[in-house]
Design a protein around this motif. Structure first.
Motif, PDB file in Angstrom:
ATOM      1  N   ASN A 115       0.819  -1.215   0.000  1.00 20.30           N
ATOM      2  CA  ASN A 115       0.000   0.000   0.000  1.00 20.30           C
ATOM      3  C   ASN A 115       0.853   1.265   0.000  1.00 20.30           C
ATOM      4  OD1 ASN A 115      -1.971  -1.970   2.083  1.00 20.30           O
ATOM      5  ND2 ASN A 115      -2.752  -1.194   0.152  1.00 20.30           N
TER       6      ASN A 115
ATOM      7  N   GLU B 112      -2.390  -5.959 -10.813  1.00 23.46           N
ATOM      8  CA  GLU B 112      -2.871  -4.741 -10.169  1.00 23.46           C
ATOM      9  C   GLU B 112      -2.137  -4.518  -8.853  1.00 23.46           C
ATOM     10  OE1 GLU B 112      -4.973  -2.603 -11.492  1.00 23.46           O
ATOM     11  OE2 GLU B 112      -5.283  -3.851 -13.273  1.00 23.46           O
TER      12      GLU B 112
ATOM     13  N   GLY C 272      -3.381  -2.611  -6.381  1.00 24.10           N
ATOM     14  CA  GLY C 272      -4.356  -2.507  -5.305  1.00 24.10           C
ATOM     15  C   GLY C 272      -4.565  -1.069  -4.857  1.00 24.10           C
ATOM     16  N   ARG C 273      -5.497  -0.888  -3.925  1.00 24.03           N
ATOM     17  CA  ARG C 273      -5.808   0.440  -3.364  1.00 24.03           C
ATOM     18  C   ARG C 273      -5.842   0.341  -1.851  1.00 24.03           C
ATOM     19  NH1 ARG C 273     -11.242   2.693  -5.594  1.00 24.03           N
ATOM     20  NH2 ARG C 273     -10.410   4.705  -4.887  1.00 24.03           N
TER      21      ARG C 273
ATOM     22  N   GLN D 256      -9.843  -0.317   2.879  1.00 22.11           N
ATOM     23  CA  GLN D 256     -11.069  -0.166   2.096  1.00 22.11           C
ATOM     24  C   GLN D 256     -11.717   1.182   2.365  1.00 22.11           C
ATOM     25  OE1 GLN D 256     -12.464  -2.115  -0.373  1.00 22.11           O
ATOM     26  NE2 GLN D 256     -13.743  -0.272  -0.543  1.00 22.11           N
TER      27      GLN D 256
END
Length: 323
Positions: A108, A143, A145-146, A210
């Motif tokens: 992250n 990907e 991710g977020r 999230q």
């Protein structure tokens, strides 16, 4: 759909909690923390041009702990390979298949320490993932991710054996800033707790990753009046035509300002952007994107001085009421 007043108030309250939580580890640097969280929620990246030992690693760890995210630190050196950053595909004899082993970029928050010490080829490994939050290895896309944010550092003093970041890569950093040394009171507090080697370990989570992604989506709905957009466009055009610059603010830089201003406004409890938001963020969002004319630079011209003149010359639109 535009962010409501109630949503803006919730956003500002949560934003303040995030900043205060990280502030327990990085003392006396609330403004820098706010800028870094602004970059995260605008889904951008930060370049720190700072002296060693100012708390950049601590900031990355504390932010990751605050949002329950993962973090990793990559020490950039001349012998670092692109695969050391993105990962590598290895043949597994047991399964008789190629397997992709993810590199440290798949976190992250990634601290790219002394990014200008790696070769341009390795630096370029970050371009795709910084722009599109994904990595392509051997024709396969993965990907990131977020949330995903690169926090890169470079030492402004020791330039021997370094590779200057190209303009195309600098343009991909939403914000360029520095942490700097703490004030006297914060230094005394740090010295008093010198037995704590890593203050970020005491940081507890405030929200989940999230929730961070949801906040980023919510910030994107902040209203930006057409007059403010025209103001941003005029400022960018003026930096390009300034006699001291060879290259002014790009279109990517203008878009970056809009994204950052939306988060900055929401962080202050507003669901609309003011011209003052643009003025406040202009230096950290735009000055690293300038390419100065060598003769003008030799005469003492600086990106900061050029930007200050442009902000003075271009009249800001009248501030409007909330949406």
């Amino acid at each position: 759909m535009t962010m409501t007043t109630e949503q803006a108030e919730w956003f500002a309250g949560t934003f303040d909690k995030l900043v205060a939580n990280v502030g327990q580890a990085v003392l006396g640097k609330d403004h820098v923390i706010r800028l870094t969280f602004t970059a995260m929620l605008a889904e951008g990246h930060v370049l720190f041009e700072d002296a060693p030992g100012t708390g950049k690693t601590m900031l990355a760890r504390a932010m990751a702990a605050t949002v329950q995210g993962s973090n990793n630190r990559i020490q950039f050196t001349p012998d670092l390979l692109p695969s050391d950053v993105t990962g590598v595909t290895i043949y597994d004899q047991k399964t008789q298949k190629f397997e992709f082993h993810k590199g440290p970029i798949f976190n992250n928050i990634v601290l790219a320490d002394e990014i200008n010490r790696a070769s341009p080829k390795t630096q370029s490994a970050l371009l795709e993932v910084m722009e599109e939050s994904r990595v392509t290895v051997d024709g396969v896309t993965y990907e990131a991710g977020r949330p995903f944010m690169v926090m890169a550092t470079q030492n402004p003093i020791e330039q021997a054996g370094t590779y200057r970041l190209p303009e195309a890569q600098l343009d991909r950093f939403l914000i360029k800033t520095s942490i700097g040394y703490p004030d006297h009171a914060s230094t005394v507090q740090l010295l008093g707790g010198s037995n704590l080697k890593d203050r970020s370990k005491a940081i507890s989570a405030v929200i989940t990753t999230q929730a961070v992604a949801d906040m980023a989506d919510l910030a994107a709905t902040v209203h930006v009046d057409t007059a403010v957009l025209e103001y941003i466009s005029r400022l960018c055009e003026e930096t390009r035509s300034a006699p001291e610059t060879r290259l002014g603010v790009s279109v990517r830089g203008a878009i970056a300002m809009v994204r950052a201003a939306k988060v900055w406004a929401a962080g202050q409890g507003r669901n609309f952007v003011l011209p003052d938001d643009i003025k406040e963020l202009a230096a950290v969002v735009w000055t690293h994107r300038f390419v100065m004319d060598p003769e003008a630079e030799f005469s003492g011209a600086t990106p900061e001085a050029v930007l200050a003149r442009v902000l003075s010359d271009i009249a800001a639109p009248q501030q409007r009421a909330a949406v």
